[in-house]
Enzyme design. Structure first.
Site, short mmCIF file in Angstrom:
data_model
loop_
_atom_site.label_atom_id
_atom_site.label_comp_id
_atom_site.label_asym_id
_atom_site.label_seq_id
_atom_site.Cartn_x
_atom_site.Cartn_y
_atom_site.Cartn_z
N TYR A 1 -10.16 -9.97 9.45
CA TYR A 1 -10.51 -10.41 8.10
C TYR A 1 -10.83 -11.90 8.07
O TYR A 1 -11.67 -12.34 7.30
CB TYR A 1 -9.37 -10.09 7.13
CG TYR A 1 -9.21 -8.61 6.90
CD1 TYR A 1 -10.18 -7.88 6.21
CD2 TYR A 1 -8.09 -7.93 7.37
CE1 TYR A 1 -10.03 -6.52 6.01
CE2 TYR A 1 -7.93 -6.58 7.17
CZ TYR A 1 -8.90 -5.88 6.49
OH TYR A 1 -8.76 -4.52 6.29
N TYR B 1 -9.33 7.85 19.71
CA TYR B 1 -10.39 7.31 18.86
C TYR B 1 -10.46 5.78 18.86
O TYR B 1 -11.16 5.19 18.04
CB TYR B 1 -10.28 7.93 17.46
CG TYR B 1 -10.71 9.38 17.54
CD1 TYR B 1 -12.01 9.76 17.31
CD2 TYR B 1 -9.82 10.35 17.97
CE1 TYR B 1 -12.43 11.06 17.48
CE2 TYR B 1 -10.21 11.66 18.15
CZ TYR B 1 -11.52 12.02 17.89
OH TYR B 1 -11.93 13.32 18.09
N GLU C 1 -14.95 4.03 9.61
CA GLU C 1 -15.42 5.11 10.48
C GLU C 1 -15.37 6.49 9.83
O GLU C 1 -14.49 6.78 9.02
CB GLU C 1 -14.56 5.16 11.75
CG GLU C 1 -14.70 3.95 12.64
CD GLU C 1 -13.91 4.05 13.92
OE1 GLU C 1 -13.98 3.12 14.74
OE2 GLU C 1 -13.21 5.08 14.13
N GLN D 1 0.81 -1.22 0.00
CA GLN D 1 0.00 0.00 0.00
C GLN D 1 0.84 1.27 0.00
O GLN D 1 0.31 2.37 0.07
CB GLN D 1 -0.93 -0.01 1.22
CG GLN D 1 -1.98 -1.10 1.16
CD GLN D 1 -2.85 -1.14 2.41
OE1 GLN D 1 -2.66 -0.40 3.36
NE2 GLN D 1 -3.83 -2.04 2.41
N HIS E 1 -0.87 0.09 5.54
CA HIS E 1 -1.35 1.13 6.46
C HIS E 1 -0.33 2.24 6.72
O HIS E 1 0.28 2.33 7.78
CB HIS E 1 -1.79 0.51 7.79
CG HIS E 1 -3.01 -0.33 7.69
ND1 HIS E 1 -3.71 -0.78 8.79
CD2 HIS E 1 -3.67 -0.84 6.61
CE1 HIS E 1 -4.73 -1.51 8.40
NE2 HIS E 1 -4.72 -1.56 7.06
#
Length: 418
Positions: A312, A301, A291, A130, A195
């Protein structure tokens, strides 16, 4: 009066310490937004598939809100399909766009769809998994200084890689970035592929808000709760990469001074509400539990302690709890997932019913989500461009008042009234 309101918002971000920020936020939250969208609650929620869990929302309207439908006839145009895995898009004052491509190229794109050659000077990126060249923004004074700020994944030798923030000056001929510097690194580095967060935004005081991911793996997830780690955070830094003095953890020895909020999984959407000035974000949940959050300075949070998602593979996450004292609830969540990426508030006049609505690029959801927000609550949801079957990576407002979006398949869309 409008200029006075803008100056007050700028000063709120510029000089207030953490305690005052909290007071200002409460005052802002009590404001009635001057422009509201009338919601027809007779439409069914847009989500019809079963969720991954049977978790109960913390309050009414936190998920599967009633649907809304745009009444204005829309014209959707594919300006180009020739971009290569675009990730971030931001407008220039002259109406063109700067677009990042994941592999590490930066290009200029016109509203006619013409794509420039790669702009030279971009640092080497680690585009595995990613990673890559990610979010991008221009300096608020770009017309004078031509400065560009961007996020990318950077190799750190044997230590792995990390999320980094760079800046450079776009040359007068638009062909290269000059005097490129890396101004911030979200340490520690980690040998991973996932991420990175990667969105970047200017606040009204001219400081940078940057999202970092917690790198996904079980070994790194707890760092989202660790105030001595740069992972899983939204950080607030100045244009040289230094922590802003009014940040909520400034002066503490047990926390990094650049941290603005924490407990995040992988934030890929950042936007400021055009009237209240509040910071909103979208972040990926695991399997379920994507979210939408309204960010307040110093708040936690929750990830990975509380979540509306599961692993997953289907197992529970941690103690499988959704609420805990001292941890913020999402304003809204999705299950099944939208996979929310870049976001933008609509501030144009061409489609009045969209005023102050939030638009979210959906990846696995394969649509752009229109979210109606009133008094900091979600009041309606619509799916746009669902028939296009695209992974919408980023969304922005053009200088012409239209919406623009880039997709993983290389398309640039223009969405406007007919």
């Amino acid at each position: 009066m409008l200029n006075i309101q803008k100056e007050m918002k700028r000063l709120r971000w510029a000089v207030l310490p953490a305690a005052a920020l909290a007071i200002a936020s409460c005052q802002t939250n009590s404001m009635k937004e001057t422009t509201e969208t009338k919601v027809d609650s007779t439409f069914a929620p847009v989500e019809t598939k079963p969720g991954n869990t049977a978790y109960k929302p913390a309050f009414e309207g936190q998920t599967r809100i009633n649907g809304v439908k745009t009444a204005t006839p829309l014209e959707v145009t594919v300006l180009t399909s020739d971009l290569k895995n675009p990730w971030g898009i931001t407008p220039l004052p002259d109406g063109r766009f700067l677009v990042t491509e994941k592999a590490g190229t930066l290009r200029l794109v016109t509203t006619a769809g013409a794509i420039s050659e790669p702009i030279a000077g971009v640092p080497a990126v680690d585009s595995d998994g990613q990673g890559g060249l990610l979010g991008i923004r221009t300096d608020p004074a770009f017309n004078e200084n031509r400065m560009v700020y961007f996020v990318f994944s950077e190799k750190q030798g044997g230590a792995g890689n990390l999320t980094a923030v760079g800046k450079g000056k776009l040359s007068a001929d638009d062909k290269r970035l000059e005097d490129v510097k890396v101004i911030y690194r979200a340490t520690p580095a980690y040998k991973g592929r996932l991420h990175y967060g990667g969105r970047i935004l200017f606040d009204p005081a001219g400081n940078l808000l940057v999202s970092t991911g917690e790198r996904s793996d079980l070994a790194t997830r707890p760092q989202a709760q660790d105030l001595k780690s740069g992972l899983g955070k939204i950080v607030r830094i100045d244009k040289d990469g230094k922590p802003v003095s009014g940040n909520p953890f400034a002066g503490r020895t047990d926390a990094r001074p650049e941290i603005y909020s924490y407990g995040h999984r992988n934030v890929q959407g950042l936007a400021l509400h055009p009237e209240t000035g509040d910071l909103w974000e979208t972040e990926f949940g695991p399997r379920g539990g994507d979210e939408l959050n309204r960010i307040e300075a110093g708040k936690n949070y929750g990830w990975p302690v509380i979540t509306y998602g599961i692993e997953y593979a289907g197992g529970k996450i941690g103690d499988s709890i959704q609420q805990k004292e001292g941890m913020e609830q999402p304003v809204y969540y999705w299950d099944p997932v939208l996979s929310p990426s870049g976001i933008a508030f609509y501030t144009g006049d061409r489609i009045p019913e969209w005023k102050n609505n939030l638009f979210i690029g959906g990846l696995s959801g394969s649509h752009i989500a229109r979210i109606v927000i009133e008094q900091n609550k979600v009041k309606g949801e619509e799916r746009l461009l669902e028939n296009e079957k695209q992974r919408f990576r980023d969304v922005t407002m053009g200088t012409d008042g239209a919406l623009y979006s880039v997709t993983d398949a290389g398309r640039l869309y223009k969405i406007d009234k007919k």
